[in-house]
Design an enzyme around this catalytic site. Structure first.
Site, PDB file in Angstrom:
ATOM      1  N   ARG A 213      11.888  -4.893   5.019  1.00 29.15           N
ATOM      2  CA  ARG A 213      11.272  -3.621   4.904  1.00 29.15           C
ATOM      3  C   ARG A 213      12.434  -2.445   5.754  1.00 29.15           C
ATOM      4  NH1 ARG A 213       5.157  -1.632   5.353  1.00 29.15           N
ATOM      5  NH2 ARG A 213       6.068  -2.631   7.176  1.00 29.15           N
TER       6      ARG A 213
ATOM      7  N   LYS B 268       0.960  -1.480   0.121  1.00 28.16           N
ATOM      8  CA  LYS B 268      -0.268   0.128  -0.051  1.00 28.16           C
ATOM      9  C   LYS B 268       0.636   0.874   0.187  1.00 28.16           C
ATOM     10  CE  LYS B 268      -2.304  -1.479   3.590  1.00 28.16           C
ATOM     11  NZ  LYS B 268      -1.139  -2.172   4.085  1.00 28.16           N
TER      12      LYS B 268
ATOM     13  N   ARG C 131      10.521  -0.734  10.861  1.00 26.04           N
ATOM     14  CA  ARG C 131       9.123  -0.769  11.661  1.00 26.04           C
ATOM     15  C   ARG C 131       9.458  -1.820  12.956  1.00 26.04           C
ATOM     16  NH1 ARG C 131       4.387   0.320   8.368  1.00 26.04           N
ATOM     17  NH2 ARG C 131       3.137  -0.784   9.379  1.00 26.04           N
TER      18      ARG C 131
ATOM     19  N   ARG D 265     -10.758  -0.225   7.815  1.00 31.50           N
ATOM     20  CA  ARG D 265      -9.788  -1.649   8.039  1.00 31.50           C
ATOM     21  C   ARG D 265     -10.890  -2.509   8.443  1.00 31.50           C
ATOM     22  NH1 ARG D 265      -4.278  -2.015   8.786  1.00 31.50           N
ATOM     23  NH2 ARG D 265      -3.217  -0.003   8.349  1.00 31.50           N
TER      24      ARG D 265
ATOM     25  N   ARG E  38      -0.999  -9.480  12.975  1.00 35.44           N
ATOM     26  CA  ARG E  38      -1.229  -8.269  12.252  1.00 35.44           C
ATOM     27  C   ARG E  38      -1.808  -8.699  10.859  1.00 35.44           C
ATOM     28  NH1 ARG E  38       3.702  -5.294  10.758  1.00 35.44           N
ATOM     29  NH2 ARG E  38       2.876  -4.049   9.434  1.00 35.44           N
TER      30      ARG E  38
HETATM   31  P1  AP5 Z   1       4.765  -1.842   2.036  1.00 37.33           P
HETATM   32  O1  AP5 Z   1       4.499  -1.169   0.795  1.00 37.33           O
HETATM   33  O2  AP5 Z   1       5.219  -0.953   3.019  1.00 37.33           O
HETATM   34  O3  AP5 Z   1       3.048  -2.648   2.344  1.00 37.33           O
HETATM   35  P2  AP5 Z   1       2.039  -1.624   3.147  1.00 37.33           P
HETATM   36  O4  AP5 Z   1       1.006  -2.360   3.093  1.00 37.33           O
HETATM   37  O5  AP5 Z   1       2.199  -0.222   3.334  1.00 37.33           O
HETATM   38  O6  AP5 Z   1       2.385  -2.536   4.461  1.00 37.33           O
HETATM   39  P3  AP5 Z   1       1.896  -1.615   5.898  1.00 37.33           P
HETATM   40  O7  AP5 Z   1       3.127  -2.724   6.780  1.00 37.33           O
HETATM   41  O8  AP5 Z   1       2.403  -0.452   6.635  1.00 37.33           O
HETATM   42  O9  AP5 Z   1       1.125  -2.068   6.481  1.00 37.33           O
HETATM   43  P4  AP5 Z   1      -0.026  -2.371   7.500  1.00 37.33           P
HETATM   44  O10 AP5 Z   1      -1.047  -2.283   7.605  1.00 37.33           O
HETATM   45  O11 AP5 Z   1       0.023  -3.286   8.317  1.00 37.33           O
HETATM   46  O12 AP5 Z   1       0.583  -0.867   8.192  1.00 37.33           O
HETATM   47  P5  AP5 Z   1      -0.387   0.277   8.313  1.00 37.33           P
HETATM   48  O13 AP5 Z   1       1.095   1.303   9.171  1.00 37.33           O
HETATM   49  O14 AP5 Z   1      -1.224   1.017   7.739  1.00 37.33           O
HETATM   50  O15 AP5 Z   1       5.406  -3.190   1.269  1.00 37.33           O
HETATM   51  C1  AP5 Z   1       6.588  -3.726   2.610  1.00 37.33           C
HETATM   52  C2  AP5 Z   1       7.730  -4.361   2.128  1.00 37.33           C
HETATM   53  O16 AP5 Z   1       7.014  -4.552   0.860  1.00 37.33           O
HETATM   54  C3  AP5 Z   1       8.520  -3.310   1.936  1.00 37.33           C
HETATM   55  O17 AP5 Z   1      10.094  -3.334   2.034  1.00 37.33           O
HETATM   56  C4  AP5 Z   1       8.317  -3.206   0.109  1.00 37.33           C
HETATM   57  O18 AP5 Z   1       9.456  -2.435  -0.085  1.00 37.33           O
HETATM   58  C5  AP5 Z   1       7.912  -4.599  -0.593  1.00 37.33           C
HETATM   59  N1  AP5 Z   1       7.917  -4.155  -1.725  1.00 37.33           N
HETATM   60  C6  AP5 Z   1       6.512  -3.387  -1.796  1.00 37.33           C
HETATM   61  N2  AP5 Z   1       5.521  -3.476  -2.878  1.00 37.33           N
HETATM   62  C7  AP5 Z   1       6.271  -4.730  -3.445  1.00 37.33           C
HETATM   63  C8  AP5 Z   1       6.491  -5.489  -4.490  1.00 37.33           C
HETATM   64  N3  AP5 Z   1       5.356  -5.697  -5.434  1.00 37.33           N
HETATM   65  N4  AP5 Z   1       7.194  -6.731  -5.108  1.00 37.33           N
HETATM   66  C9  AP5 Z   1       8.202  -6.544  -3.945  1.00 37.33           C
HETATM   67  N5  AP5 Z   1       8.626  -6.123  -2.393  1.00 37.33           N
HETATM   68  C10 AP5 Z   1       7.317  -4.984  -2.628  1.00 37.33           C
HETATM   69  O19 AP5 Z   1      -0.501   0.349   9.967  1.00 37.33           O
HETATM   70  C11 AP5 Z   1       0.049  -0.537  11.278  1.00 37.33           C
HETATM   71  C12 AP5 Z   1      -0.531  -0.043  12.352  1.00 37.33           C
HETATM   72  O20 AP5 Z   1      -1.491   1.125  12.796  1.00 37.33           O
HETATM   73  C13 AP5 Z   1      -1.683  -1.458  12.453  1.00 37.33           C
HETATM   74  O21 AP5 Z   1      -1.849  -2.668  12.421  1.00 37.33           O
HETATM   75  C14 AP5 Z   1      -3.205  -1.401  13.590  1.00 37.33           C
HETATM   76  O22 AP5 Z   1      -2.310  -1.347  14.728  1.00 37.33           O
HETATM   77  C15 AP5 Z   1      -3.058   0.750  13.395  1.00 37.33           C
HETATM   78  N6  AP5 Z   1      -3.828   1.025  11.925  1.00 37.33           N
HETATM   79  C16 AP5 Z   1      -3.810   1.999  11.061  1.00 37.33           C
HETATM   80  N7  AP5 Z   1      -4.819   1.979  10.242  1.00 37.33           N
HETATM   81  C17 AP5 Z   1      -5.249   1.022  11.435  1.00 37.33           C
HETATM   82  C18 AP5 Z   1      -6.728   1.230  10.618  1.00 37.33           C
HETATM   83  N8  AP5 Z   1      -7.484   1.798   9.482  1.00 37.33           N
HETATM   84  N9  AP5 Z   1      -7.279   0.620  11.894  1.00 37.33           N
HETATM   85  C19 AP5 Z   1      -7.507   0.334  13.434  1.00 37.33           C
HETATM   86  N10 AP5 Z   1      -5.797   0.464  13.064  1.00 37.33           N
HETATM   87  C20 AP5 Z   1      -4.907   0.795  12.413  1.00 37.33           C
HETATM   88 MG    MG Z   2       1.806   1.248   4.846  1.00 39.01          MG
END
Ligand code: AP5
Ligand code: MG
Length: 215
Positions: free
Chosen positions: A127, A13, A161, A88, A172
């Site tokens: 990552r 994402k 992270r 989510r 997660r």
């Molecule tokens: P990356 O692009 O960073 O992936 P991502 O989908 O953004 O993963 P996140 O870990 O950020 O998602 P998340 O939903 O767990 O975390 P968030 O911060 O939203 O890519 C990942 C890796 O893969 C990187 O190294 C990248 O280079 C590589 N990559 C990317 N694309 C690739 C490809 N095509 N091929 C190969 N490699 C690739 O949320 C964190 C926490 O916040 C949650 O756990 C929760 O506690 C809280 N939170 C956030 N939003 C909410 C909500 N709406 N409701 C409740 N709690 C929430």
């Molecule tokens: Mg992200």
């Protein structure tokens, strides 16, 4: 364009968001980034959110819904937005629907990045993120062009992270799986879902998204 990026942790994402906000000139609203910034600044919200994030659990809907509601009232979103990681849960998607209705706007598309589960763990384990500008890389799949130097800003300091430890990652993914399926159904019924194969190079994934957005 009013867009949502939907996908399990590690689906890409944040990576796709970087391309999308540049292409469509819309602000990137990541609830995860908002919570991490609040945690860094040790605000009451940050301290509350940290408990859930460190455990790999979701921050309560009420807290998250209020933050997004306020964010969507700001000036810079008037011509569009890209929500990353929100909604989510079904509760969040309903809150967003009501919120957008009040604002008199409609979603253009919900982009679902579909990636097999076993690949997610490996992506998150590798990552690393630029401390200066937040650009995201992967040790094997997506490294910086020059080792140790950020492609985007030239920064040389990177971090991993807190919630990318293997145990937290598994939690997660588990926590998000069931909810994501429900959201896919919800947006399919609303007729705005675009499903994309997220298990290809980031550039190819983005090309597919752009093509599908043209409709
Ligand atoms: P990356 O692009 O960073 O992936 P991502 O989908 O953004 O993963 P996140 O870990 O950020 O998602 P998340 O939903 O767990 O975390 P968030 O911060 O939203 O890519 C990942 C890796 O893969 C990187 O190294 C990248 O280079 C590589 N990559 C990317 N694309 C690739 C490809 N095509 N091929 C190969 N490699 C690739 O949320 C964190 C926490 O916040 C949650 O756990 C929760 O506690 C809280 N939170 C956030 N939003 C909410 C909500 N709406 N409701 C409740 N709690 C929430
Ligand atoms: Mg992200």
């Amino acid at each position: 364009m009013d867009l949502i990026l939907l996908g399990l942790p590690g689906a890409g994402k944040g990576t796709q968001a970087e391309y999308l906000v540049e292409e469509y000139n819309i602000p990137h609203i990541s609830t995860g980034d908002i919570f991490r910034a609040a945690t860094k600044n040790e605000t009451p919200l940050g301290l509350e959110a940290k408990k859930y994030m460190d455990a790999g659990e979701l921050v309560p809907d009420e807290v998250t819904n209020n933050i997004v509601k306020e964010r969507l009232q700001e000036e810079d979103v008037k011509d569009g937005f890209l929500l990353d990681g929100y909604p989510r849960t079904l509760n969040q998607s309903e809150a967003l629907r009501d919120n957008l209705q009040e604002l008199g706007r409609e979603l253009d598309a919900v982009i679902y990045l579909n990636v097999p589960k076993d690949i997610l763990v490996e992506r998150l384990a590798g990552r690393y993120i630029c401390s200066n500008c937040g650009a995201t890389y992967h040790k094997l799949n997506n490294p910086t062009k020059v080792e140790g130097v950020c492609d985007r800003c030239g920064g040389t300091d990177f971090y991993q992270r807190e919630d990318d430890k293997p145990e937290t990652v598994k939690k997660r993914i588990k926590v998000n799986e069931e909810q994501t399926d429900k959201l896919v159904d919800f947006y399919q019924e609303e007729g705005v879902l675009i499903e994309v194969d997220g298990n290809q190079d980031p550039e190819d994934t983005f090309a597919e998204i752009k093509e599908l957005l043209k409709g």
